[in-house]
Design a protein around this motif. Structure first.
Motif, mmCIF file in Angstrom:
data_model
loop_
_atom_site.group_PDB
_atom_site.id
_atom_site.type_symbol
_atom_site.label_atom_id
_atom_site.label_comp_id
_atom_site.label_asym_id
_atom_site.label_seq_id
_atom_site.Cartn_x
_atom_site.Cartn_y
_atom_site.Cartn_z
ATOM 1 N N ASN A 8 0.715 -1.167 -0.004
ATOM 2 C CA ASN A 8 -0.141 0.035 -0.003
ATOM 3 C C ASN A 8 0.940 1.298 -0.140
ATOM 4 O O ASN A 8 0.539 2.378 -0.659
ATOM 5 C CB ASN A 8 -1.133 0.095 1.087
ATOM 6 N N GLU A 9 2.014 1.174 0.502
ATOM 7 C CA GLU A 9 2.851 2.418 0.745
ATOM 8 C C GLU A 9 3.522 2.811 -0.481
ATOM 9 O O GLU A 9 3.275 3.763 -1.093
ATOM 10 C CB GLU A 9 4.006 2.205 1.713
ATOM 11 N N GLU A 10 3.628 1.650 -1.460
ATOM 12 C CA GLU A 10 4.222 1.876 -2.790
ATOM 13 C C GLU A 10 3.038 2.415 -3.773
ATOM 14 O O GLU A 10 3.423 3.211 -4.682
ATOM 15 C CB GLU A 10 5.064 0.748 -3.432
ATOM 16 N N LYS A 11 1.894 1.758 -3.447
ATOM 17 C CA LYS A 11 0.753 2.279 -4.330
ATOM 18 C C LYS A 11 0.565 3.830 -4.216
ATOM 19 O O LYS A 11 0.357 4.642 -5.244
ATOM 20 C CB LYS A 11 -0.528 1.606 -3.791
ATOM 21 N N LEU A 12 0.758 4.256 -2.798
ATOM 22 C CA LEU A 12 0.425 5.850 -2.522
ATOM 23 C C LEU A 12 1.524 6.510 -3.149
ATOM 24 O O LEU A 12 1.248 7.465 -3.933
ATOM 25 C CB LEU A 12 0.519 6.120 -0.936
ATOM 26 N N THR A 13 2.826 6.194 -3.156
ATOM 27 C CA THR A 13 3.798 6.577 -3.607
ATOM 28 C C THR A 13 3.820 6.924 -5.329
ATOM 29 O O THR A 13 3.879 8.075 -5.908
ATOM 30 C CB THR A 13 5.338 6.201 -3.506
ATOM 31 N N LEU A 14 3.392 5.832 -5.888
ATOM 32 C CA LEU A 14 3.105 5.743 -7.427
ATOM 33 C C LEU A 14 2.040 6.683 -7.783
ATOM 34 O O LEU A 14 2.297 7.370 -8.705
ATOM 35 C CB LEU A 14 2.968 4.422 -7.848
ATOM 36 N N CYS A 15 1.066 6.701 -6.895
ATOM 37 C CA CYS A 15 -0.303 7.410 -7.410
ATOM 38 C C CYS A 15 0.196 8.918 -7.224
ATOM 39 O O CYS A 15 -0.264 9.901 -7.899
ATOM 40 C CB CYS A 15 -1.274 7.134 -6.371
ATOM 41 N N ARG A 16 1.057 9.325 -6.318
ATOM 42 C CA ARG A 16 1.460 10.600 -5.848
ATOM 43 C C ARG A 16 2.401 11.205 -7.140
ATOM 44 O O ARG A 16 2.299 12.252 -7.624
ATOM 45 C CB ARG A 16 2.097 11.026 -4.714
ATOM 46 N N LYS A 17 3.226 10.245 -7.500
ATOM 47 C CA LYS A 17 4.271 10.676 -8.689
ATOM 48 C C LYS A 17 3.415 10.921 -9.848
ATOM 49 O O LYS A 17 3.717 11.783 -10.603
ATOM 50 C CB LYS A 17 5.186 9.628 -8.931
ATOM 51 N N TYR A 18 2.313 10.143 -10.330
ATOM 52 C CA TYR A 18 1.471 10.542 -11.605
ATOM 53 C C TYR A 18 0.685 11.698 -11.217
ATOM 54 O O TYR A 18 0.527 12.351 -12.243
ATOM 55 C CB TYR A 18 0.568 9.172 -11.824
ATOM 56 N N TYR A 19 0.276 12.008 -10.077
ATOM 57 C CA TYR A 19 -0.502 13.179 -9.582
ATOM 58 C C TYR A 19 0.349 14.536 -9.924
ATOM 59 O O TYR A 19 0.085 15.429 -10.625
ATOM 60 C CB TYR A 19 -0.982 13.402 -8.318
ATOM 61 N N LEU A 20 1.400 14.437 -9.435
ATOM 62 C CA LEU A 20 2.396 15.470 -9.629
ATOM 63 C C LEU A 20 2.963 15.551 -10.950
ATOM 64 O O LEU A 20 3.176 16.821 -11.418
ATOM 65 C CB LEU A 20 3.725 15.342 -8.588
ATOM 66 N N GLY A 21 3.045 14.677 -11.620
ATOM 67 C CA GLY A 21 3.769 14.473 -12.935
ATOM 68 C C GLY A 21 2.697 15.220 -13.964
ATOM 69 O O GLY A 21 2.974 15.808 -14.900
ATOM 70 N N GLY A 22 1.521 15.142 -13.777
ATOM 71 C CA GLY A 22 0.418 15.793 -14.294
ATOM 72 C C GLY A 22 0.573 17.178 -14.699
ATOM 73 O O GLY A 22 0.245 17.914 -15.817
ATOM 74 N N PHE A 23 1.059 17.957 -13.678
ATOM 75 C CA PHE A 23 1.351 19.435 -13.718
ATOM 76 C C PHE A 23 2.495 19.786 -14.378
ATOM 77 O O PHE A 23 2.607 21.019 -14.682
ATOM 78 C CB PHE A 23 1.837 19.736 -11.928
ATOM 79 N N GLU A 40 -8.792 1.206 -6.528
ATOM 80 C CA GLU A 40 -7.754 1.168 -5.041
ATOM 81 C C GLU A 40 -8.526 2.153 -4.341
ATOM 82 O O GLU A 40 -8.745 1.803 -3.055
ATOM 83 C CB GLU A 40 -6.525 1.589 -5.439
ATOM 84 N N ALA A 41 -9.229 3.451 -4.863
ATOM 85 C CA ALA A 41 -9.575 4.364 -4.155
ATOM 86 C C ALA A 41 -10.766 4.070 -3.624
ATOM 87 O O ALA A 41 -11.341 4.561 -2.593
ATOM 88 C CB ALA A 41 -9.693 5.531 -5.079
ATOM 89 N N PHE A 42 -11.827 3.660 -4.250
ATOM 90 C CA PHE A 42 -13.244 3.681 -4.120
ATOM 91 C C PHE A 42 -13.879 2.288 -3.977
ATOM 92 O O PHE A 42 -14.724 2.184 -3.505
ATOM 93 C CB PHE A 42 -13.958 4.495 -5.317
ATOM 94 N N VAL A 43 -13.168 1.200 -4.375
ATOM 95 C CA VAL A 43 -13.783 -0.103 -4.506
ATOM 96 C C VAL A 43 -13.296 -1.055 -3.353
ATOM 97 O O VAL A 43 -13.882 -1.739 -2.764
ATOM 98 C CB VAL A 43 -13.726 -0.627 -5.662
ATOM 99 N N LYS A 44 -12.117 -1.046 -3.115
ATOM 100 C CA LYS A 44 -11.379 -1.778 -2.203
ATOM 101 C C LYS A 44 -11.685 -1.472 -0.669
ATOM 102 O O LYS A 44 -12.047 -0.283 -0.347
ATOM 103 C CB LYS A 44 -9.833 -1.679 -2.467
ATOM 104 N N PRO A 45 -11.769 -2.409 0.210
ATOM 105 C CA PRO A 45 -11.826 -2.237 1.420
ATOM 106 C C PRO A 45 -10.846 -1.244 2.028
ATOM 107 O O PRO A 45 -10.026 -0.949 1.603
ATOM 108 C CB PRO A 45 -11.687 -3.652 2.260
ATOM 109 N N THR A 46 -11.359 -0.409 3.082
ATOM 110 C CA THR A 46 -10.652 0.625 3.669
ATOM 111 C C THR A 46 -9.277 -0.034 4.106
ATOM 112 O O THR A 46 -9.034 -0.779 4.809
ATOM 113 C CB THR A 46 -11.268 1.290 4.733
ATOM 114 N N TYR A 47 -8.137 0.876 3.939
ATOM 115 C CA TYR A 47 -6.669 0.909 4.547
ATOM 116 C C TYR A 47 -6.515 1.984 4.605
ATOM 117 O O TYR A 47 -6.701 3.157 4.330
ATOM 118 C CB TYR A 47 -5.745 -0.192 3.591
ATOM 119 N N THR A 48 -5.067 2.164 5.259
ATOM 120 C CA THR A 48 -4.654 3.663 5.799
ATOM 121 C C THR A 48 -3.995 4.350 4.792
ATOM 122 O O THR A 48 -4.782 5.676 4.844
ATOM 123 C CB THR A 48 -3.375 3.293 6.748
ATOM 124 N N GLU A 49 -3.692 4.193 3.769
ATOM 125 C CA GLU A 49 -3.333 5.003 2.562
ATOM 126 C C GLU A 49 -4.322 5.179 1.553
ATOM 127 O O GLU A 49 -4.279 6.177 0.801
ATOM 128 C CB GLU A 49 -2.021 4.460 1.725
#
Length: 101
Positions: A8-23, A40-49
């Motif tokens: 999950n930590e790497e998913k968050l890091t990758l998601c953040r990289k793509y988000y910032l790359g869009g700028f 990951e954001a809307f369908v999966k069961p809740t987790y910390t990230e």
């Protein structure tokens, strides 16, 4: 890439990289971010990230919609007024259409 294998930590890091790359004028990264991480954001069961991933996915979608709106507006204006702009319209054109404007 299979997101199921990433922690999950790497998913968050990758998601953040793509988000910032869009700028960096790369709205395609926002599209990839929304498509890859929507489940990951809307369908999966809740987790910390998940809350942060959800925020990045929403913002990526909003940025993508804004880019599409701006690009569509520019294309419409340019195609409608290019001939009236004279030389400026020609300089902005990649190919200059032949014929009567």
């Amino acid at each position: 890439m299979n997101l199921e294998r990433l922690p999950n930590e790497e998913k968050l890091t990758l998601c953040r990289k793509y988000y910032l790359g869009g700028f960096a004028f790369l709205p395609f990264l926002w599209l990839v971010n929304v498509v890859w991480f929507f489940k990951e954001a809307f369908v999966k069961p809740t987790y910390t990230e998940q809350l942060k991933i959800k925020t990045y996915v929403k913002r990526s979608g909003l940025g993508l919609l804004l880019w599409v709106a701006v690009l569509t507006t520019w294309i419409t204006i340019f195609q409608h007024f290019r001939a009236e702009w004279g030389e400026v319209g020609d300089y902005l054109s990649f190919t200059i259409p032949l014929g009567i404007p």
